[in-house]
Design an enzyme around this catalytic site. Sequence first.
Site, PDB file in Angstrom:
ATOM      1  N   HIS A 239       3.267  -1.269 -45.448  1.00 46.92           N
ATOM      2  CA  HIS A 239       2.817   0.134 -45.480  1.00 46.92           C
ATOM      3  C   HIS A 239       3.237   0.819 -46.779  1.00 46.92           C
ATOM      4  O   HIS A 239       4.400   1.171 -46.953  1.00 46.92           O
ATOM      5  CB  HIS A 239       3.424   0.884 -44.284  1.00 46.92           C
ATOM      6  CG  HIS A 239       2.919   2.289 -44.118  1.00 46.92           C
ATOM      7  ND1 HIS A 239       2.340   2.734 -42.948  1.00 46.92           N
ATOM      8  CD2 HIS A 239       2.903   3.351 -44.959  1.00 46.92           C
ATOM      9  CE1 HIS A 239       1.998   4.002 -43.080  1.00 46.92           C
ATOM     10  NE2 HIS A 239       2.336   4.406 -44.304  1.00 46.92           N
TER      11      HIS A 239
ATOM     12  N   HIS B 139       1.388   3.417 -50.213  1.00 47.18           N
ATOM     13  CA  HIS B 139       0.230   4.166 -50.733  1.00 47.18           C
ATOM     14  C   HIS B 139       0.181   3.948 -52.241  1.00 47.18           C
ATOM     15  O   HIS B 139       0.776   4.716 -53.000  1.00 47.18           O
ATOM     16  CB  HIS B 139       0.369   5.652 -50.414  1.00 47.18           C
ATOM     17  CG  HIS B 139       0.389   5.932 -48.942  1.00 47.18           C
ATOM     18  ND1 HIS B 139      -0.695   6.440 -48.272  1.00 47.18           N
ATOM     19  CD2 HIS B 139       1.356   5.744 -48.015  1.00 47.18           C
ATOM     20  CE1 HIS B 139      -0.394   6.562 -46.980  1.00 47.18           C
ATOM     21  NE2 HIS B 139       0.857   6.147 -46.805  1.00 47.18           N
TER      22      HIS B 139
ATOM     23  N   GLN C  47      -6.697  10.810 -45.359  1.00 47.55           N
ATOM     24  CA  GLN C  47      -5.443  11.568 -45.468  1.00 47.55           C
ATOM     25  C   GLN C  47      -5.466  12.905 -44.731  1.00 47.55           C
ATOM     26  O   GLN C  47      -4.468  13.337 -44.179  1.00 47.55           O
ATOM     27  CB  GLN C  47      -5.122  11.792 -46.956  1.00 47.55           C
ATOM     28  CG  GLN C  47      -3.924  12.650 -47.240  1.00 47.55           C
ATOM     29  CD  GLN C  47      -2.606  11.962 -46.943  1.00 47.55           C
ATOM     30  OE1 GLN C  47      -2.207  11.038 -47.635  1.00 47.55           O
ATOM     31  NE2 GLN C  47      -1.920  12.395 -45.893  1.00 47.55           N
TER      32      GLN C  47
ATOM     33  N   HIS D  54      -1.724   6.102 -39.182  1.00 47.94           N
ATOM     34  CA  HIS D  54      -0.569   6.974 -39.364  1.00 47.94           C
ATOM     35  C   HIS D  54      -0.463   7.711 -38.034  1.00 47.94           C
ATOM     36  O   HIS D  54      -1.326   8.533 -37.715  1.00 47.94           O
ATOM     37  CB  HIS D  54      -0.796   7.959 -40.509  1.00 47.94           C
ATOM     38  CG  HIS D  54      -0.481   7.385 -41.850  1.00 47.94           C
ATOM     39  ND1 HIS D  54      -1.168   6.328 -42.379  1.00 47.94           N
ATOM     40  CD2 HIS D  54       0.475   7.713 -42.768  1.00 47.94           C
ATOM     41  CE1 HIS D  54      -0.660   6.035 -43.567  1.00 47.94           C
ATOM     42  NE2 HIS D  54       0.342   6.860 -43.826  1.00 47.94           N
TER      43      HIS D  54
ATOM     44  N   GLU E 298       3.228  11.173 -37.073  1.00 48.75           N
ATOM     45  CA  GLU E 298       4.236  11.381 -38.121  1.00 48.75           C
ATOM     46  C   GLU E 298       4.592  12.865 -38.137  1.00 48.75           C
ATOM     47  O   GLU E 298       4.159  13.634 -39.001  1.00 48.75           O
ATOM     48  CB  GLU E 298       3.727  10.926 -39.490  1.00 48.75           C
ATOM     49  CG  GLU E 298       4.841  10.944 -40.533  1.00 48.75           C
ATOM     50  CD  GLU E 298       4.377  10.553 -41.930  1.00 48.75           C
ATOM     51  OE1 GLU E 298       3.159  10.424 -42.137  1.00 48.75           O
ATOM     52  OE2 GLU E 298       5.240  10.386 -42.812  1.00 48.75           O
TER      53      GLU E 298
ATOM     54  N   ASP F 199       6.575   2.700 -47.882  1.00 50.06           N
ATOM     55  CA  ASP F 199       5.680   3.862 -47.770  1.00 50.06           C
ATOM     56  C   ASP F 199       5.352   4.511 -49.104  1.00 50.06           C
ATOM     57  O   ASP F 199       4.196   4.625 -49.472  1.00 50.06           O
ATOM     58  CB  ASP F 199       6.274   4.884 -46.782  1.00 50.06           C
ATOM     59  CG  ASP F 199       5.245   5.910 -46.308  1.00 50.06           C
ATOM     60  OD1 ASP F 199       4.050   5.742 -46.593  1.00 50.06           O
ATOM     61  OD2 ASP F 199       5.646   6.881 -45.644  1.00 50.06           O
TER      62      ASP F 199
ATOM     63  N   TRP G 192       5.294  12.601 -51.865  1.00 47.13           N
ATOM     64  CA  TRP G 192       6.058  12.702 -50.625  1.00 47.13           C
ATOM     65  C   TRP G 192       7.515  12.270 -50.810  1.00 47.13           C
ATOM     66  O   TRP G 192       8.385  12.662 -50.057  1.00 47.13           O
ATOM     67  CB  TRP G 192       5.413  11.834 -49.531  1.00 47.13           C
ATOM     68  CG  TRP G 192       4.073  12.348 -49.137  1.00 47.13           C
ATOM     69  CD1 TRP G 192       3.819  13.273 -48.172  1.00 47.13           C
ATOM     70  CD2 TRP G 192       2.809  12.008 -49.703  1.00 47.13           C
ATOM     71  NE1 TRP G 192       2.473  13.520 -48.113  1.00 47.13           N
ATOM     72  CE2 TRP G 192       1.831  12.769 -49.036  1.00 47.13           C
ATOM     73  CE3 TRP G 192       2.404  11.138 -50.729  1.00 47.13           C
ATOM     74  CZ2 TRP G 192       0.474  12.679 -49.356  1.00 47.13           C
ATOM     75  CZ3 TRP G 192       1.064  11.046 -51.031  1.00 47.13           C
ATOM     76  CH2 TRP G 192       0.114  11.814 -50.357  1.00 47.13           C
TER      77      TRP G 192
HETATM   78 FE   FE2 Z   1       2.180   6.440 -45.065  1.00 48.34          FE
END
Ligand code: FE2
Length: 392
Positions: free
Chosen positions: A50, A52, A139, A197, A200, A296, A302
């Site tokens: 996982h 991005h 997203q 996802h 979360e 991640d 993030w």
């Molecule tokens: Fe993610």
Amino acid sequence: MLFQRARLHGSVVDLRVEGGRIAGIGDLAALPGEEVVPGGLLTPTLAEPHVHLDAALLGAKKPNVSGTLREGIALWAELRAGLTRADVEARARRTLKMYAEWGAYRVRTHVDTACLPAAEALIGLKGEHPGLQVVAFPQEGILRHRGALERWGEVVAMGCDAVGAIPHFERTADEGWRSVRLAFDLAERHGIGVDLHCDETDDPGSRNLEVACAEALDRGVGARVVAGHCTALHSYPNPHAAKVVELVAEAGLLVVANPLDNVVLQGRYDGYPRRRGLTRVDELWRAGARVGIGHDSVVDPWYRLGTANLVDAAHMLVHVGHLTGEDEIRRAFRTLHTENHLPFGGPPPIREGAEADLLWWPVDDEIEVVRLRPRPRVVRGRGGPLPMEEVK
Ligand code: FE2
């Protein structure tokens, strides 16, 4: 080369690599002129379930001041408007090289389906990196913006390995559940997996994981389903959490915890006391559920930090998850080369005759890997994914 008296699956063995294959495992004497590596620990290469890559290495461009998931999503929406295919490719290659240097050759990335250049770049990179998988990830949801549903379907059709969704971000609980079912429908039509996802958030009312479990059970596809994050499970009332944990084990899906991001993104509405923002790994383990560990984010809106070293994520997990028992620390490390490979069909075997696809760690105990996080020596066989150093 000969690894002499190395630890492998709990035993001490000699292991010879010749012509890109594992030529022998057992009690072996060094041959004249052979390179001998004494001691240490041998494992399969690691897998990243996982990340991005479309947002990787952009974190310094627009710093996330509040530290929240919501600000990260808003910053990403601004950044992605200016992305080009070439830029995404260049950052993805750099990040994949970082992963390779830390021993991970299989990487599953999400790509934002609202950013066509990113989808073209990452799906295109699969040709030069056979260990790369791409998840079509909407997203900002598929039901709350006009055209999002169509773009999501188009990106899946471009050649993704799994269908993503973000049910907790849809407008209502009902639309979240609908988005989960739409993801399963779309995946079924394309004969690919689902990778959500999922929940979360710290909101104990976010109840999408149980819907994913029910869909996986009814359709008999649990082995092809991944639920990422699942942080709301942390905050469910215990009786409800117990039911969901049982369902996850029964459905056989893989929950991927992302401790580096979630320990800083969650708990932002709490004040004090402040929740940890991690799914219930100990309870999932006890129930016999499958759990992976993702990195991640690598320097993105993030999470400003990150090295693409999956052992960092395992290190954070054992702290935040109260998993500091000896067996728990070992299990956290082992996850990186066992469960983390499930989306890719299982770990590469270490046995005589198999392609040599392994890591040598300069320590003699898995706990020491987590404590010291040393760089492994990477041994690659012939015909596997390209060594990243050769990627231009
Ligand atoms: Fe993610």
